[in-house]
Structure formats: C-alpha cells, structure tokens
Design an enzyme around this catalytic site. Structure first.
Site, short mmCIF file in Angstrom:
data_model
loop_
_atom_site.label_atom_id
_atom_site.label_comp_id
_atom_site.label_asym_id
_atom_site.label_seq_id
_atom_site.Cartn_x
_atom_site.Cartn_y
_atom_site.Cartn_z
N GLY A 230 0.82 -1.20 0.00
CA GLY A 230 0.00 0.00 0.00
C GLY A 230 0.85 1.25 0.00
O GLY A 230 2.06 1.20 0.24
N CYS A 258 5.60 -6.04 1.21
CA CYS A 258 5.91 -4.61 1.10
C CYS A 258 5.35 -3.83 2.29
O CYS A 258 5.90 -3.91 3.38
CB CYS A 258 5.40 -4.07 -0.23
SG CYS A 258 6.28 -2.57 -0.75
N ASN A 300 8.99 -1.85 -5.02
CA ASN A 300 8.35 -0.55 -5.05
C ASN A 300 8.08 -0.09 -3.63
O ASN A 300 7.06 -0.41 -3.05
CB ASN A 300 7.03 -0.60 -5.84
CG ASN A 300 6.18 0.63 -5.61
OD1 ASN A 300 6.70 1.70 -5.26
ND2 ASN A 300 4.88 0.50 -5.80
N HIS A 344 8.27 -7.64 -4.10
CA HIS A 344 7.02 -8.14 -4.65
C HIS A 344 7.20 -9.49 -5.35
O HIS A 344 7.52 -9.54 -6.54
CB HIS A 344 6.43 -7.12 -5.62
CG HIS A 344 5.81 -5.95 -4.94
ND1 HIS A 344 4.47 -5.89 -4.62
CD2 HIS A 344 6.35 -4.81 -4.47
CE1 HIS A 344 4.21 -4.76 -4.01
NE2 HIS A 344 5.34 -4.08 -3.90
N GLU A 346 4.96 -11.44 -6.37
CA GLU A 346 3.97 -11.64 -7.45
C GLU A 346 4.50 -11.09 -8.78
O GLU A 346 3.97 -11.41 -9.84
CB GLU A 346 2.65 -10.97 -7.10
CG GLU A 346 2.55 -9.48 -7.36
CD GLU A 346 3.30 -8.64 -6.34
OE1 GLU A 346 3.41 -7.42 -6.55
OE2 GLU A 346 3.78 -9.21 -5.32
#
Length: 373
Positions: A230, A258, A300, A344, A346
């Site tokens: 988020g 994250c 990120n 991440h 994914e």
C-alpha cells in the site's frame, strides 16, 4: 506519430529546480505528488495502476513508454493510481496485437496528466543525489511562483496515511469458493496479481477494507491471513498494526508483502523510516540468508524497516537482504508462522525468482493445520 505542435510543460521540484518537457495529448493543468522513478524496462501499465504509487509522480527511466499499448488483463487495480507521468519519449503508436488501446487513450480515459521530452536521465540523477521530494508537473509554464505556493501546501509522504484512499470500501471475494485454503486479506492497497498468485495455489480469498476489525476477518474462518502492500507511511496504520499483533498472539499463519512487511515489523516493535529515494524497479538483487541463493526482484517502496532493531529482536530473524544497500528485505518470527518480504514476489511486472514465497505461505498453513487438528 502526431505532428501537431504540443504544449510546453514543466517539472517543478520542491527545491525550485525546473525540468522542461511537452504535454502528452491535449490535457492541460497541473498534477502534484512526490516524484519517484522506476527502472523497469517493461510493465508501465502495471506500475501506473499499482495502488502503492498513489500520490506520486512517476518518472520512467526507460526511454520509450507506450510502444506496446495497454491491456485490461494487465491492470493491478481498477484505475490509474499515480498522480502523473514523466517520460522521455512517448509512443503514440503501439504494435502489440494483444493490446486493447494505446497508452494515450488509456491515460485520457483515466484523466491523467503526462509530459514527455523531459531529460529523465538528468531528473533521475538529481533525485538520486538529492532524494525524493514533492513536485508538480504543469502546463502553466509561466506561473512558476504560483505553482511554488501550491506545491508548498502538498503534504510530505512522511507521516501520510494513504491506505484509506485506495482500499476497497466493501469486502469482496477472489478465486474459487471450493478451494482448499481460505485467506483473509487486509487491503491497504492490494495488487491484483497477488490475488492471482494465491488463487493459483488453491486459495479462496476474502479481501477486507483497511479499517476492518479482526473479528470481522475471523468470521470468514480463514486458514491464514495476508497483509497487502500500500501507499504512504506505514506508521499511521494503527488498525493494521493492532490486527497484526492480535494475529501474532493467536499464532495463525500470516504473510506480508511490502507495506505488509513494514506493518509486521511495527507490530513487533521495529521502527520504519523514509528512505532517501526508495527502491523501485524490476531488477533489484536480494540474497536469501537461509538458502544462500540470490534473487532478482520487483520492488516498489519508499519506506524500510530498521535492520538493527530487527536483528536485535529475539522474536525475529532477518531472512533477506537487499544487496545494493544491505537493507532488511525479509523477516520471519522465530516461533510463529509469520513472515514477510519488502519486495514483490507476485512480480507484476518483473522476474519470478521470488514466487516460492507464496508456496512457503501455503506450507505454513498446512503445517499449522496439522498441529492444531
């Protein structure tokens, strides 16, 4: 290619530095946010729709953006989440048969201001030297002083709670109802591909709003819990931190990615901090300290956890390190089925080196079910 004359535009940084460019398409006006950059060569649509980028102006380091168009299948959320786009060369034409639309059409449909012809190498070098900061992109090139005044009112990312801006308003389900495992996911800005990865591992997921209570999540009778990524600073996420403490106390399987990683750290008394300019790209090197293997990962984040505090915590073990700056990139609890990573797995976009972490989560759930049967 479009040959009509395009309107001039600028990037104005909070310290007064100006970079020049031209507006993409016919949209005019201004867009504000923290300026950041992503080094990925592909995956711009996934980046633009990633809720973790909410409130940020995205600089893409790849020289060409838009050359393969956009596709509905590559959305990470229901809309564009970045505040604006800054790029070098914008491709008005695309050449991918699978594309649904051009990037220009996609940005126009999402009412996003974008500027191109910016010296992005100079801009990224400046951010690397001086750190991430608030900025504005604008077609009001003759109103520098007015833009500076507006920019001064934009809140800093440090201390900013943004989960409420991107979280789902009502719970929803993802996957097959008759799946083997049930997962309760707390949505602080979840990416769709995380849900796809869980569903591919025979999970039925119920996604809950950021301010949900644990009792509401427990009513789903889940086999495990998931804390999503988020935007913004993780420290103001008091509800998520409290829920995490309760899940840890219960001893149920928990996986965080994250922002979820940061929340798990905070729930264990480990502080977080705003990084100089963050990690954003699909080529970040990670070392798994338990296996000795390296991973190339998608990342990120503009915040990180305090490595020294994590290493000093007897309930935690640091499991992964970022090889560029040695920041803690993964932790697990020593006597609980709880773990998390800063990056991440994914990988949307990005490599699949870390997809095993989803399998690790399922393994934790299976082992937990055996011990509590």
């Amino acid at each position: 290619m479009k040959y009509q004359k395009r309107k001039k535009a600028i990037v104005l940084l909070a310290d007064g530095t100006v970079f020049h460019g031209k507006v993409v398409g016919g949209k005019e006006g201004s867009a504000f946010g923290e300026v950041c950059f992503n080094t990925g060569m592909t995956g711009y649509q996934e980046i633009f729709t990633d809720p973790s980028y909410f409130g940020q102006l995205m600089v893409t380091t790849n020289a060409h953006i838009g050359n393969y168009g956009t596709s509905e299948k590559e959305m990470e959320s229901d809309s564009v989440k970045i505040s604006g786009l800054i790029c070098r060369n914008f491709s008005y034409n695309h050449s991918r048969p699978a594309a649904d639309a051009s990037l220009e059409e996609f940005l126009n449909n999402n009412n996003l201001l974008a500027i191109s012809d910016v010296d992005t190498r100079a801009l990224v070098s400046y951010i690397r030297d001086n750190g991430a900061m608030n900025a504005v992109i604008s077609t009001e090139v003759d109103n520098i002083e007015g833009l500076k005044k507006q920019l001064a009112d934009v809140p800093d990312m440090k201390g900013l709670e943004l989960a409420s801006k991107v979280s789902v308003k009502e719970p929803y389900y993802f996957g097959k109802e008759d799946a083997t495992f049930k997962i309760a996911a707390l949505d602080n800005g979840i990416k769709t591909n995380i849900l796809r990865n869980l569903a591919a591992r025979d999970c039925y997921i119920k996604v809950f709003p950021y301010d949900t209570s644990l009792s509401e999540m427990e009513a789903f009778n889940p086999d495990g819990y998931f804390l999503s990524n988020g935007p913004g600073d993780p420290e103001p996420l008091e509800n998520a931190i409290q829920i995490t403490k309760q899940i840890i106390e219960k001893g149920d399987p928990l996986f965080g990615i994250c922002g979820g990683h940061q929340v798990i750290a905070l729930a264990n008394g480990v502080s977080t901090y705003k990084m100089h300019h963050g990690h954003r790209g699909i080529n970040h090197p990670i070392i798994n300290l338990e296996t000795g293997k390296g991973e190339i990962t998608s990342q990120n984040h503009g915040f990180a956890i305090n490595r020294e505090e994590a290493e000093a915590n007897p309930d935690l073990k640091v499991t992964h390190l970022h090889l560029n700056d040695k920041t803690a990139a993964g932790i697990k609890m020593v006597n609980k089925p709880v773990f998390s990573v800063q990056y991440h797995p994914e990988a949307s976009p990005g490599p699949h080196d870390a997809s095993y972490l989803f399998d690790q989560f399922i393994s934790n759930i299976q082992n937990h079910k055996k011990t509590t049967a």
